[in-house]
Scaffold this active site. Sequence first.
Site, PDB file in Angstrom:
ATOM      1  CE1 TYR A 173      -3.667   2.494   0.308  1.00  0.00           C
ATOM      2  CE2 TYR A 173      -2.518   3.336   2.244  1.00  0.00           C
ATOM      3  CZ  TYR A 173      -3.506   3.462   1.286  1.00  0.00           C
ATOM      4  OH  TYR A 173      -4.330   4.570   1.301  1.00  0.00           O
ATOM      5  CG  ASP A 232       5.500   3.697   1.156  1.00  0.00           C
ATOM      6  OD1 ASP A 232       5.722   4.296   2.229  1.00  0.00           O
ATOM      7  OD2 ASP A 232       4.381   3.636   0.627  1.00  0.00           O
ATOM      8  CE  LYS A 290       0.290   5.693   7.975  1.00  0.00           C
ATOM      9  NZ  LYS A 290       0.311   4.678   6.976  1.00  0.00           N
TER      10      LYS A 290
HETATM   11  C1  LIG Z   1      -0.271   5.057   5.514  1.00  0.00           C
HETATM   12  C2  LIG Z   1       0.596   4.716   4.349  1.00  0.00           C
HETATM   13  C3  LIG Z   1       0.643   5.502   3.195  1.00  0.00           C
HETATM   14  C4  LIG Z   1      -0.309   6.643   2.972  1.00  0.00           C
HETATM   15  O1  LIG Z   1      -0.128   7.681   3.876  1.00  0.00           O
HETATM   16  P1  LIG Z   1      -1.362   8.708   4.112  1.00  0.00           P
HETATM   17  O2  LIG Z   1      -0.765   9.762   4.974  1.00  0.00           O
HETATM   18  O3  LIG Z   1      -2.437   7.899   4.747  1.00  0.00           O
HETATM   19  O4  LIG Z   1      -1.746   9.194   2.770  1.00  0.00           O
HETATM   20  C5  LIG Z   1       1.571   5.196   2.225  1.00  0.00           C
HETATM   21  N1  LIG Z   1       2.399   4.146   2.365  1.00  0.00           N
HETATM   22  C6  LIG Z   1       2.383   3.348   3.442  1.00  0.00           C
HETATM   23  C7  LIG Z   1       3.344   2.236   3.548  1.00  0.00           C
HETATM   24  C8  LIG Z   1       1.460   3.595   4.465  1.00  0.00           C
HETATM   25  O5  LIG Z   1       1.392   2.758   5.512  1.00  0.00           O
END
Ligand SMILES: *Cc1c(COP(=O)(O)O)cnc(C)c1O
Length: 406
Positions: free
Chosen positions: A135, A230, A258
């Site tokens: 994701y 990511d 985050k």
């Molecule tokens: C939460 C998340 C995102 C997206 O971040 P948002 O601030 O919710 O848009 C992207 N990559 C990973 C791995 C995530 O856990």
Amino acid sequence: MIAARTLFPGGVNSPVRAYRAVGGEPPVLVRGEGPHVWDDAGHRYIDYVGAFGPLVLGHAPAEVVAAITEAAEAGGPFGVTGPGEVRLAEIIASRMPSIERIRFVNSGTEAAMSALRVARAATGRDLIVKFEGGYHGHADSLLVEAGSGAMTLSIPGSAGVARSVAEQTLVATYNDLDSVEAVLRAHGGKIAAVIVEPIAANMGVVPPVRGFLEGLRDLTASAGALLIFDEVITGFRVGPGGAQELFGVRPDLTVLGKIIGGGLPVGAYGGRAELMDLVAPAGPVYQAGTLSGHPLVMAAGVATLRALTPELYAGVERQAARLESGLRVEGASVARVGSLLTLFFRGQAPRNFREAKSSDTDAFARFFHKMLDSGVVLPPSQFEAWFVSAAHDASVIDATLEAASR
Ligand SMILES: *Cc1c(COP(=O)(O)O)cnc(C)c1O
């Protein structure tokens, strides 16, 4: 909350909050302190959601609250670059040497979307490779059907995504270098980047097998494609330098979010200077944001990262290991890296999305509700990580284990 149901689609502002995967009504949580949250009736729970990742210090840590308060009183944003942005960027770059230049944005979604734009500009290529069950936020090109198999062009995984956009994304299997090699061989000179969660954490926690990340580094380098990590979840969670330090693999670009916002909305992408200098106004890749680098967010991020000392990581590791070794649930297995943990309702922890999906999600839902009744809030899906924070001490872990054993 009755009013929420009429005001928001599905009653929520982000889908997983609706508890569809476990059924029932989410509690109305109104206060948090340390490892605990309280509902509107005054019941206290131990929290393993941690805002889905950002709250590595627990709820309302004093130093973060003070930093936000001070920044709010100072006014702004001012429409020019401020000292808070510089401070946070310096901390990030010093702990993640692959990041020579960085751009702050407002969400992980925005950061991943922008990193892909840079990769396409840098390589002059259009296609990207992601992993099934990975994701990276909800940008159109990253919302493709997981499960299309390594060789096929993808179809959209959401309504409203143009087929022509989804077709630019190819899907490989996590922890399977052969699947990546096959994609690269079939589409070789057209692939701009491979984007990966170095520790998959959105299919439940699935650590990389030995050699997987190193293999991705070699394969992308020889294909002339960029490697994008990511680290929105893993960045500053699994250690001071994120997963890239833990596994000793240097990506071309890194996506963050985050934790670096200390609980406020944030994202960032960064990497080698010559790649990031493609971004406007230094270069031709347009990307902008009215509230990017907001002083409140930067202050919260700086206070959070300053608190994340090696001793603190060691302490969280100890408590998370205590939780892992004490969780003995019949028919289930535990996967953990640092303070990221998932209890999978299958005999063995999975290595990829297909295996993760074979977990007994009904059993998870029953476990989830028993835990909630016992005063423990878990992330409401088999496929989310539990987040242990620095505020989860031995007594909190033991109370959790007692609830789990019941
Ligand atoms: C939460 C998340 C995102 C997206 O971040 P948002 O601030 O919710 O848009 C992207 N990559 C990973 C791995 C995530 O856990």
